[in-house]
Design an enzyme around this catalytic site. Structure first.
Site, PDB file in Angstrom:
ATOM      1  N   GLU B  62      44.441 -19.218 -11.287  1.00  0.00           N
ATOM      2  CA  GLU B  62      43.287 -19.056 -10.393  1.00  0.00           C
ATOM      3  C   GLU B  62      43.064 -17.577 -10.081  1.00  0.00           C
ATOM      4  O   GLU B  62      41.942 -17.094 -10.079  1.00  0.00           O
ATOM      5  CB  GLU B  62      43.565 -19.716  -9.040  1.00  0.00           C
ATOM      6  CG  GLU B  62      43.298 -21.175  -8.911  1.00  0.00           C
ATOM      7  CD  GLU B  62      43.716 -21.607  -7.515  1.00  0.00           C
ATOM      8  OE1 GLU B  62      44.711 -22.342  -7.425  1.00  0.00           O
ATOM      9  OE2 GLU B  62      43.068 -21.191  -6.531  1.00  0.00           O
ATOM     10  N   ASP B  66      39.712 -15.776 -11.234  1.00  0.00           N
ATOM     11  CA  ASP B  66      38.852 -15.221 -10.187  1.00  0.00           C
ATOM     12  C   ASP B  66      38.466 -13.776 -10.528  1.00  0.00           C
ATOM     13  O   ASP B  66      37.308 -13.379 -10.407  1.00  0.00           O
ATOM     14  CB  ASP B  66      39.613 -15.282  -8.857  1.00  0.00           C
ATOM     15  CG  ASP B  66      38.942 -14.504  -7.755  1.00  0.00           C
ATOM     16  OD1 ASP B  66      37.926 -14.983  -7.229  1.00  0.00           O
ATOM     17  OD2 ASP B  66      39.416 -13.400  -7.430  1.00  0.00           O
ATOM     18  N   ASN B 131      39.000 -24.284  -7.546  1.00  0.00           N
ATOM     19  CA  ASN B 131      40.270 -23.703  -7.988  1.00  0.00           C
ATOM     20  C   ASN B 131      40.522 -24.009  -9.468  1.00  0.00           C
ATOM     21  O   ASN B 131      40.974 -23.142 -10.220  1.00  0.00           O
ATOM     22  CB  ASN B 131      41.429 -24.242  -7.145  1.00  0.00           C
ATOM     23  CG  ASN B 131      41.344 -23.777  -5.699  1.00  0.00           C
ATOM     24  OD1 ASN B 131      40.617 -22.818  -5.403  1.00  0.00           O
ATOM     25  ND2 ASN B 131      42.045 -24.436  -4.807  1.00  0.00           N
ATOM     26  N   GLU B 134      38.332 -21.805 -11.637  1.00  0.00           N
ATOM     27  CA  GLU B 134      38.900 -20.456 -11.763  1.00  0.00           C
ATOM     28  C   GLU B 134      40.089 -20.450 -12.724  1.00  0.00           C
ATOM     29  O   GLU B 134      40.228 -19.553 -13.561  1.00  0.00           O
ATOM     30  CB  GLU B 134      39.360 -19.941 -10.394  1.00  0.00           C
ATOM     31  CG  GLU B 134      38.214 -19.579  -9.465  1.00  0.00           C
ATOM     32  CD  GLU B 134      38.699 -19.089  -8.101  1.00  0.00           C
ATOM     33  OE1 GLU B 134      37.982 -18.314  -7.455  1.00  0.00           O
ATOM     34  OE2 GLU B 134      39.801 -19.506  -7.662  1.00  0.00           O
TER      35      GLU B 134
END
Lengths: 246, 246
Positions: B62, B66, B131, B134
């Site tokens: 994640e 991101d 989540n 990502e």
């Protein structure tokens, strides 16, 4: 880019030549699109605009460079800190790309020397150095793409400046940390080091680290010291839950 | 990766097959390193660890995803919004990568269906969808590098969902914008909506939008409202040069 070329002729030919030489030294490669780097060194006070009236200066490149820096550092941390969770990785990243750190990087590369500005450079605050560094990374991305960006950041940021243990501020040596813990806990420890070159041309050393006569970790490296430190680090992670209360 | 392969055998062969088929459909390309995607769909509740004791689940991916998402969106905005300053670009980026938006993306791709978890999926909150999205981006980066990541984000995020005017809050509905324009310009308009399920299991609606009795745009969606809005948006872009003086 033709227009920007015309607009950005605010340096003399000589100044351009010096800038180009310095730039190439900083980058470590030959820029393809020189103009984008000129934007990266143009301060907003010059008030330069394109034919749509959009300001031409390094501020938008800062936005881009900041994001690229963050992506490259994230990838580095993901690989280098396999034991770190999301929170840890985020904390480490913000230490690496901290304002102070970026300002140091910009200063080190003397980026301010080449900025074209209509106001005196003495009036700039300290943050101009970090902003210029970010803008330069943005320009590299636009000129050469992500991989060049990554290489530049590795060379200028990660290799010379980043040391995860040190950033953590906790650990200078896993070996001394482990010894301290063993002494406190009244445990015996023993580093059994021996030469083990295997198929390598270089001399290598292997080490077995025992605590209370049980082998806890093994490691292999090109020096005794490095092998011991690597073994101590592995032991540290293996025993982490117990050691953390140290 | 041999070890991770062994560790992650928490699915049956059949489940793995289904996952692989769905994954390939979501990605739009064939994964090279299947294992990294397995990690991207492994919840921490499984408590899987590698031989160093490091947890294996999607949380670290994640962090990586991101950062990659942010880099790709930054590049997009830099190019698409030449008039926007740093503050504007930052604001737009955070709208695009907002929690709500990422959750929608994850839901749309039905990522949760393929998660391996030791606790009931009903107990997950809404953020699990974002989540997972990502983490998937992070896995794509590790598997195929930055350019694949960028292509995936263009295909799954930017093209279908990002509309700068709408993000700016200037345009709430293309339909009302278009109607306003037609009324001002004294043009007739007609939305011809009909059910058109095609091969889909879900009910779908198709719409033909005519202006002055000429079909200007067509669209198809899961509700009448969505189909009309999509057609109006297409018409808006087709007629943009005329509409902009509205």
């Amino acid at each position: 880019m033709g227009l920007i070329r015309k607009i950005l002729n605010s340096r003399s030919k000589d100044e351009d030549g010096n800038f180009f030489v310095h730039l190439q030294r900083v980058l470590g490669f030959k820029p393809k699109d020189f103009e984008v780097y000129k934007v990266a060194f143009t301060h907003r006070s010059t008030n330069i605009k394109d034919d749509q009236g959009n300001p031409i200066n390094y501020e938008r490149l800062e936005f881009l460079g900041d994001a690229m820096l963050s992506a490259v550092i994230s990838k580095y941390l993901y690989e280098e800190a396999p034991a770190g969770d999301e929170g840890y990785l985020t904390k480490m990243r913000s230490k690496i790309v901290s304002r102070e750190h970026l300002n140091e990087l910009g200063k080190e590369l003397r980026l301010l020397d080449y900025v074209v500005s209509s106001i005196s450079k003495e009036s700039f605050g300290d943050n101009v150095h970090g902003n210029l560094f970010e803008a330069l990374v943005g320009a590299i991305y636009l000129d050469r793409g992500y991989n060049y960006c990554e290489r530049f950041i590795n060379k200028r940021v990660i290799k010379p400046h980043v040391d995860i243990e040190r950033l953590e501020g906790k650990i200078i040596s896993y070996k001394s940390l482990l010894i301290e813990w063993c002494q406190k806990e009244k445990k015996s420890f023993y580093f059994n080091v021996f030469e083990d070159n295997g198929n390598d041309v270089l001399k290598h050393f292997a080490v077995k680290l025992s605590i209370d006569n049980k082998v806890i970790a093994k490691a292999r490296a090109t020096s005794k010291k490095k092998a011991e430190e690597a073994a101590a680090k592995r032991a540290y992670f293996a025993l982490q839950s117990q050691i953390e209360n140290l």
